[in-house]
Design an enzyme around this catalytic site. Sequence first.
Site: not given
Lengths: 387, 144
Positions: B34, B36, B103
């Site tokens: 992904c 992150d 996030c």
Amino acid sequence: MRVYADNAATTQVSRSALEAMLPCFTEYYGNPSSMHQSGQDAARLLINARETMAKYLGASPNEITFTSGGSEADNQAIISAALRGARKGKKHIISTKFEHHAVLHAVEKLGKEGFEITLLDVHEDGIVRLPKLEAAIRPDTALVTVMYANNEIGTIQPISEIGALCREKGVIFHTDAVQAAGHLEIDVTKQNIDMLTLSAHKFHGPKGIGLLYCRKAIPLSTLIEGGAQERGKRAGTENIPAIVGMAAAFREACENMAVNMPRVRALRDRLIDGVLARIPEVILNGDREKRLPGNANFSVTGIEGESLLLLLDNAGICASSGSACTSGSLDPSHVLLAIGLPHETAHGSLRLTLSEYNTQEEIDYIIEALPPIVEKLRMMSPVWKKK
Amino acid sequence: MAYSQKVMDHFTNPRNVGEIEDASGVGEVGNMKCGDIMKIFLKIEDDIITDVKFNTFGCGAAIATSSMATELIKGKHVEEAMKLSNQAVVEALDGLPPVKMHCSVLAEEAVRSAIQDYYNKIGREMPEEYKLKCEGCCEDCSKK
């Protein structure tokens, strides 16, 4: 210092294109379909622009259809070839894994409507292999569509060879030349190209205008119904200012190509050499030689593309990336995955695209600014530390 | 998509970047697919977070939420820190673009993951509602 290094996204309109356009707003604003003098003045500009575009493409003026841009032209080309094929019982289309979405999504849509789609591999160097294409062509192949040069990694495809092969096999060949037009030599006749797409804003022309070249022997289908503009192939009052601007920009780009492109290539090579020398664990994506004069695309190990772009922007440098965060989806660029990059490397990609408006001072500024930015992000990256 | 000034501040001058060698608890969430990954290190004395550091691979929002989350839990009791919600992180940053909300969820999960690690080490059970629910795929968080 501000450095614009995102010329594959769009370019600054050239002075000559702008100056050609301005009178179209205030003096020659007539509708080319009108009988009166004002309309006929505009019609003359339209004829001249069409002749210019045809001349520099090696085509005839009546083979040029002006569109709203590259995406529309790609769609019209693909749908026209598909409908023509379907009438003859041919429902197989060949393309590549790393086409622009304007081609890929149009082809995938046809795939849902009964067409069979073959997407060719583009290998680690980002180049289609001719024997693989030849092996993929079948008696029921209606269309081969392969981009002239890739928009992300800049790799140039063997267009003349593909054209010759398709002509020999009697298959329609379309190429999306949006990134190539104005930067690389194009001659649709010599290169056996049946259909070609280009867009003005990639060569210092205005946005919102492009064209589809379609060889006389091939019938075009319409996407937009309405008036009889563009020989009935594209309805809607012609965007005269944009068309005139595109022709001026294209003439300028083609006339100066032999001077400009070696200079841009030298800037690109200075950039690539500088970045590879100054930053450890950076790779250049795509073939080093067979790439657009202005394209540099790197993968920077250990960091993510969007954060890199933000810090570059803070330093005055406009660039682009194929990371998921910049693509608006959760997956990184399909182009980078198509050349076999693992996700982590694809997330850390950086595209810098130059034009003849860039200077050596700007390139040196990028080479100076980039290493500390990469270092800063790597220092806070758990992935980099693990190495 | 535009980031708030607070996000840009925490992104360009992130607080508490680094590692803690003898950390009381370490948490890592996210994955490379992904794009992150957040890693948070906690130094805990008498259940008080005396120091916190982070390492993050990710976009501007990922780095800014990591920075803000570490600021919000520093000096706090672990039981208070584990209650840190993604919404609190977002509010402290004056908002995030909708596509970046995941996030902030990652930051919340990273803090809980580090506290969970600390609890595991001292043999204490994490309250059920604060146990890690992240399956490690960002798509799960995007749906939150």
